[in-house]
Design a protein around this motif. Structure first.
Motif, PDB file in Angstrom:
ATOM      1  N   GLU A   1       0.832  -1.206   0.000  1.00 16.14           N
ATOM      2  CA  GLU A   1       0.000   0.000   0.000  1.00 16.14           C
ATOM      3  C   GLU A   1       0.870   1.260   0.000  1.00 16.14           C
ATOM      4  O   GLU A   1       0.549   2.245  -0.676  1.00 16.14           O
ATOM      5  CB  GLU A   1      -0.915  -0.013   1.218  1.00 16.14           C
ATOM      6  CG  GLU A   1      -1.950  -1.133   1.199  1.00 16.14           C
ATOM      7  CD  GLU A   1      -2.712  -1.228   2.506  1.00 16.14           C
ATOM      8  OE1 GLU A   1      -2.428  -0.403   3.416  1.00 16.14           O
ATOM      9  OE2 GLU A   1      -3.569  -2.120   2.630  1.00 16.14           O
ATOM     10  N   SER A   2       1.935   1.242   0.764  1.00 20.83           N
ATOM     11  CA  SER A   2       2.794   2.422   0.874  1.00 20.83           C
ATOM     12  C   SER A   2       3.536   2.699  -0.432  1.00 20.83           C
ATOM     13  O   SER A   2       3.790   3.859  -0.777  1.00 20.83           O
ATOM     14  CB  SER A   2       3.800   2.237   2.013  1.00 20.83           C
ATOM     15  OG  SER A   2       3.114   2.121   3.250  1.00 20.83           O
ATOM     16  N   ALA A   3       3.878   1.641  -1.152  1.00 18.85           N
ATOM     17  CA  ALA A   3       4.542   1.838  -2.439  1.00 18.85           C
ATOM     18  C   ALA A   3       3.614   2.570  -3.403  1.00 18.85           C
ATOM     19  O   ALA A   3       4.039   3.470  -4.150  1.00 18.85           O
ATOM     20  CB  ALA A   3       4.970   0.493  -3.020  1.00 18.85           C
ATOM     21  N   ALA A   4       2.311   2.200  -3.381  1.00 21.59           N
ATOM     22  CA  ALA A   4       1.341   2.881  -4.252  1.00 21.59           C
ATOM     23  C   ALA A   4       1.162   4.334  -3.832  1.00 21.59           C
ATOM     24  O   ALA A   4       1.102   5.243  -4.674  1.00 21.59           O
ATOM     25  CB  ALA A   4       0.004   2.140  -4.203  1.00 21.59           C
ATOM     26  N   ARG A   5       1.077   4.569  -2.508  1.00 23.24           N
ATOM     27  CA  ARG A   5       0.925   5.933  -2.007  1.00 23.24           C
ATOM     28  C   ARG A   5       2.156   6.777  -2.330  1.00 23.24           C
ATOM     29  O   ARG A   5       2.035   7.942  -2.715  1.00 23.24           O
ATOM     30  CB  ARG A   5       0.682   5.892  -0.496  1.00 23.24           C
ATOM     31  CG  ARG A   5       0.623   7.246   0.198  1.00 23.24           C
ATOM     32  CD  ARG A   5      -0.484   8.119  -0.336  1.00 23.24           C
ATOM     33  NE  ARG A   5      -0.602   9.356   0.431  1.00 23.24           N
ATOM     34  CZ  ARG A   5      -1.300  10.412   0.037  1.00 23.24           C
ATOM     35  NH1 ARG A   5      -1.950  10.382  -1.129  1.00 23.24           N
ATOM     36  NH2 ARG A   5      -1.352  11.488   0.786  1.00 23.24           N
TER      37      ARG A   5
END
Length: 586
Positions: free
Chosen positions: A342-346
């Motif tokens: 999720e953090s990579a997408a954000r």
């Protein structure tokens, strides 16, 4: 299609009314009676029922409280029914039961569909149910927002089409502007968020955790930490099951496998003589095989058990590294990996801020250009509809004893507040909202030379009711309201003008329920239902004091209204003539 209809009102201890039931019906209902009989209490009661201001002085002298109850037939899909259900109310056989209680001390309570509700809910419901026009109580079309809505409906597709396009573009502009504001005004916070995410992702990438690795390592650490005890237990169990082959001939060293095997042989020798014994022999054979398998696995387990302290240290070190991750990013490694994804997408979203700002700015500018064009289309269409509307209402007023009155619409644009977004129109930055840039208001000039003023301020009470009647007649169908109630709509008129008032009320009643409190027989003659409020000898109005007039009784009431004499032959002839003219539309 079922249309909301106010079927009945019960009024208790309100003003001169002791206890009265007012039974209404679709179409045009006229309410008449002697002066002071309590006709206006019908309007007052409905006002209370619809969330109007409560006045303790309305409570009948000597009573502790006044109560008004109403039964309104409402389709289940109607907005009023939906809103009532949201508040916990229930429909009673397709009807909404509404009540308002006013105590002598000034306290007020409201109930809808069997549920106690705030009085404000009654006012919400009334917006979609009833338009009240009285000397002191005007609702509905006196509100500029309602005037704009009605004008838009009156204009038809010339407004509805661009207004639909406006609504879509306006909502999109709000979303785009909100996202753009967030990116630009929160740039520092977004940069800090990106740094935090980047650090976390790098830390996780460096550790390279595998799904389920933490569970596997925990099990391995537990096994390595107890290797000696596990090996001893396995050897002891193996010896008990299989023993030592060199000592197998000694009875004291017999193992479990040998004993089970001996038992199996003993039974096997006699199995032919009894099926039950044969079954037990088979089961012992299965036990013998199972014990042999377990003994073999125990021997292999003890031989393969790794008691290497270096491996244990390596496992504990890896577990400590994974624990660092779970303390920061999730309860277990699965959660850590989910956070990483999720953090990579954000982070990709945050790192693309500059590009996204450019895209949003371009889209915002395109939407503003689109709205600017639509705003002009809406203003032009509304201006044209307002002219047609004003001409139609002015013509109606000329037949309602207001021959010199002129109605018009004011369409204006407000300048955008400093720093607020606006549309550039006619060299000005104008404010805009969900319905365009126009502020719409209905104006009235009651006589030549008078300056047009907002209709609520430009007319007396009686004139205002007639203006509202003319407006409602013109808007009938364009701005449908299920029930209209007029009080003193005929104030200051008589003769031909009174007939025209009655005729227009009858016309309005073709598409809605109309209730009129009147003192004019010319108006009452056009009613589909005629109710008379009569006081008893003690000055009160009871249930039996509200009578429906039909046939001969109606002629007598109209005669009384015409000449003050129910039995005057001349008055009776005039009353019958009025009824016939109303029936034929003459």
């Amino acid at each position: 299609m079922v249309v909301p209809v106010l079927e009945e009102m019960r009024i208790r201890s309100l003003g001169v009314i002791d206890d009265a039931v007012v039974e209404l019906s679709p179409g045009f209902t006229a309410v008449t009676g002697e002066t002071g009989a309590g006709k206006t209490m019908v309007v007052t009661s409905l006002g209370l029922l619809l969330g109007g201001r409560a006045d303790a002085a309305l409570v009948r002298a000597g009573e502790s409280a006044a109560v008004v109850e109403g039964r309104i037939v409402v389709p289940p899909e109607a907005s009023a029914a939906v809103r009532a259900r949201e508040a916990g109310a229930e429909l009673d056989d397709g009807a909404l039961l509404v009540s308002r209680t006013l105590s002598a001390e000034g306290r007020s309570r409201a109930h809808v569909g069997g549920r106690s509700v705030p009085v404000g809910l009654l006012a919400e419901l009334s917006d979609d149910l009833v338009a009240v026009h009285g000397q002191t109580d005007q609702q509905g079309l006196l509100r500029p927002a309602r005037q704009r809505q009605a004008l838009d409906r009156f204009a038809g597709e010339s407004v509805s089409v661009p207004l639909g396009q406006w609504s879509t573009a306006y909502q999109r502009l709000r979303r785009v502007s909100g996202e753009l504001d967030e990116i630009t005004t929160l740039a520092r916070e977004r940069a800090q968020e990106a740094d935090m995410l980047r650090f976390g992702l790098e830390e996780i990438a460096a550790a390279e955790p595998r799904p389920g690795e933490d569970t596997e390592l925990a099990a391995e650490a537990e096994r390595l930490g107890h290797a000696e005890a596990l090996a001893s237990a396995a050897s002891t169990a193996h010896a008990a099951l299989a023993g030592d082959p060199e000592d197998s001939g000694r009875p004291e060293n017999s193992d479990a496998a040998a004993l089970v095997s001996a038992a199996h042989r003993a039974l096997e020798a006699q199995r032919a003589h009894d099926p039950a014994l044969a079954s037990l022999a088979d089961r012992l054979g299965e036990v013998s095989i199972l014990m042999g398998d377990v003994a073999g696995e125990l021997a292999g387990y003890a031989g393969n058990l790794d008691a290497d302290p270096l491996r244990l240290a390596a496992v504990e070190e890896r577990r400590a590294a994974l624990a660092q991750l779970t303390r920061k990013y999730g309860e277990d490694i699965a959660s850590v990996l989910s956070w990483s994804e999720e953090s990579a997408a954000r982070l990709a979203e945050l790192e693309g801020d500059d590009e996204r700002i450019g895209e949003l700015t371009a889209e915002r500018d395109a939407l503003v250009t689109e709205l600017t064009g639509l705003a002009q289309l809406l203003t032009d269409a509304r201006t044209d509809a307002a002219k047609r509307f004003a001409d139609a209402v002015t013509e109606e007023l000329s037949e309602l004893a207001m021959p010199h009155a002129r109605v018009s619409f004011s369409l204006r644009r407000s300048d955008a507040a400093a720093g607020a977004p606006g549309l550039e129109l006619d060299g000005r930055s104008v404010a805009f909202g969900p319905h365009g840039t126009d502020e719409v208001e209905l104006l009235l000039a009651p006589h030549p030379g008078a300056q047009p003023r907002p209709v609520a301020k430009g007319a007396s009470g009686g004139e205002l009711s007639r203006v509202m009647l003319a407006v409602e007649v013109v808007f009938a169908g364009a701005d449908p309201v299920p029930t209209y109630l007029f009080d003193e709509v005929d104030a200051g008129v008589g003769g031909k003008a009174a007939v025209e008032v009655g005729r227009r009320l009858a016309r309005l009643a073709r598409s809605a329920q109309v209730v009129v409190v009147t003192h004019l027989p010319q108006v009452a003659a056009f009613a589909d239902r005629h109710l008379v409020v009569e006081k008893t000898d003690d000055g009160s109005v009871t249930h039996s004091g509200v009578q429906a007039m039909e046939g001969e009784a109606r002629v007598r009431e109209l005669s009384r209204m015409l000449a003050g004499q129910e039995d005057s032959e001349l008055a009776r002839a005039h009353a019958e003539e009025l009824l016939e003219a109303a029936r034929t539309g003459a």
